[in-house]
Design a protein around this motif. Structure first.
Motif: not given
Length: 560
Positions: A510-533
């Protein structure tokens, strides 16, 4: 005594009720009640129970006590009668005033200058008494926030969501029926001349409206249904949440919402400044992000689907086409938790950044949070609200303190703060909320807690190249709240991601669309989530995140 009739009291089987008559066949239960009915005109015969063969005269002490009781009851009845008479007279007087008030007709004087419609926060109006002979004639609308009568005047503080204004009714306006029966939260239209408040007096924005006409558009209820009886500042928390639609009219609740509006606007502005583009990922999904135990499941046209826990995976998919991206959307966690910092539905500020290092991620987080606060505090009205809600608030100093997970474990052991099993913390423990918050409050400054063990973090987090036991991950901890941000570098290697799926027992299909990011030109990347409340709870010094959203949703509450 012989001439006085006998009254009987059976302390076991008697009755102090209207059906009792005081005869041997129908005795009273107590001397006090019997004496209250018959006084000195009778002699009292008493027995403890029906088994006693004879009735005995009541003891002198019992009669004295009964006489005192009867005297007190008579005085009480006299006072109640006097009070009833006084209240009746007051009611008659009030009714007379009301009848006279109904005769007063309130009409707008069309010969006066045309009144300009304005919001209550408009400062660009001429005030009488501020170096001018005349003030502007204005027409304002709002709800009654405060109300008082004093020496033939009626003082109304009107509220319209933009500001407050003191309005004064005098003469026939103050004596009119609508004026003397006014209730808080009634909706009104008031017309009059704006004047500067006299020296020594106080009013919002140092001005007041001297009314020459008013109209009550919709009356609010009084009595038991008056808003002051329905919701009170220190009332029961659940009742206040049941009546959240009314609680939100209070100054503290509405002030938090004003700050929320300003903070959310500031996030959008900051992301523009750092060149992050806004996207809107779906809320209905068929993959998990933070673990299956916290998923809200539902039937989606015969298929299983979930409410999103995070938009992170979708944000990652547009890095190649849009560059750095962010979203401010709802996320949903089915945690059966009733702590003051958990919600089942919350506002998630999330971003993903391309071609970065872990240190770049931390610097970005500092920049975004501090810049959001700078922009928020640049609005004088919002800054004043924050200072009122949180008088000790100080801008966080950069750089934030950096502390690795392993260092935090040592700190907790050193300060005798145990884990959830009441044992000393050890490497591999998932630091519990209470211990984490206690540590943050003692240190009393923002902390970037980094490099958590692989086993206690999500499958997609990048491992530290120098220590494969831990991830390049970060939680931002704030005093009084604890964690408000969670982030990490993301796995960028296809094989490593596939191994992570297997390790966590996740089907990769079910994660094929996410995994493909590592097949079609991957990159060093990162992110975060902030709880507004949580961010707002810290900024506004609110005890619970429930007070930082419009209508909180958590375990057991989905209303109103």
């Amino acid at each position: 005594m012989a001439d006085k009739p006998s009254i009987y009291v059976d302390e076991e089987k008697g009755l102090d009720a209207e059906s009792a008559t005081g005869t041997e066949q129908s005795p009273y239960k107590s001397v006090q009640h019997a004496f209250l009915q018959h006084g000195d005109s009778a002699q009292y015969q008493v027995r403890k129970s029906a088994e006693e063969p004879e009735w005995k005269p009541a003891a002198k002490a019992a009669l004295k006590k009964a006489a005192n009781y009867a005297d007190a009851q008579k005085k009480k009845a006299a006072k109640e009668k006097d009070l009833a008479i006084r209240l009746q007279k007051e009611e008659e007087g009030r009714q007379k005033v009301l009848d006279e008030a109904k005769k007063i007709e309130v009409k707008e004087d069309t010969s006066l200058p045309e009144a300009k419609k304005m919001k209550l926060d408009n400062k660009d109006v001429q005030l009488r008494g501020a170096g001018t002979d005349k003030g502007s004639r204005v027409r304002v609308f709002g709800r009654v926030h405060r109300y008082r009568q004093q020496k033939g005047l009626v003082f109304i503080t009107l509220r319209d969501g933009y500001g407050f204004m003191q309005c004064i009714l005098q003469g026939d306006l103050a004596k009119s029926y609508d004026a003397i029966t006014l209730q808080r939260e009634s909706s009104m239209e008031i017309v009059g001349e704006l004047a500067q408040v006299p020296e020594g007096a106080h009013a919002p924005d140092n001005r007041e409206l001297h009314a020459d006409y008013f109209k009550v558009l919709f009356k609010a209820p009084g009595g038991d249904d008056a808003i002051t009886n329905k919701v009170q500042a220190k009332g029961d928390a659940q009742t206040l949440l049941d009546l959240r639609h009314l609680t939100l009219r209070g100054e503290v609740a509405s002030n938090v919402m004003f700050v929320r509006d300003a903070v959310e606007f500031a996030f959008h502005q900051v992301y523009r400044e750092v060149r992050c583009r806004k996207v809107s990922p779906p809320a209905l999904v068929q993959t998990q992000v933070e673990g299956g135990a916290t998923l809200f499941k539902f039937d989606y046209y015969g298929e299983q689907a979930f409410l999103t826990q995070s938009s992170q995976l979708y944000l990652e998919t547009v890095l190649p086409s849009m560059g750095d991206v962010y979203c401010i959307e709802k996320s949903f966690r089915a945690e059966k938790s009733l702590t003051r910092r958990h919600l089942s539905e919350y506002t998630h500020v999330e971003a993903e950044l391309d071609y970065i290092t872990f240190d770049d991620l931390l610097v970005h987080l500092e920049e975004v949070m501090c810049r959001v606060i700078e922009i928020t505090m640049s609005d004088p009205k919002i800054a004043a609200i924050i200072k009122e809600l949180n008088p000790e608030f100080q801008m966080p100093q950069r750089p934030f303190m950096r502390m690795k997970y392993s260092e935090a474990i040592d700190w907790l052991v050193e300060h005798n703060i145990p884990n959830e099993e009441d044992q000393p913390h050890k490497f591999g423990d998932d630091i519990a909320e209470a211990a984490e918050r206690r540590m943050t409050d003692i240190i009393n400054r923002p902390i970037f807690l980094t490099h958590f063990p692989v086993e206690i973090k999500a499958f997609y987090m990048q491992k530290d190249k120098e220590d494969r036991r831990v991830t390049e991950s970060v939680d931002c901890l704030m005093p009084g709240v604890g964690e408000i941000v969670g982030g990490s570098m993301r796995m960028d290697d296809y094989d490593e991601l596939m191994a992570a799926y297997e390790r966590e027992g996740i089907d990769p299909k079910p994660y094929y669309w996410y995994t493909d990011q590592r097949r079609y030109g991957s990159s060093p990347h990162g992110g975060y989530g902030l709880g507004l409340e949580r961010f707002l709870a810290w900024l506004c010094k609110q005890h619970t995140v429930r007070d930082c959203c419009l209508y909180p949703r958590y375990m057991g509450r989905c209303t109103p």
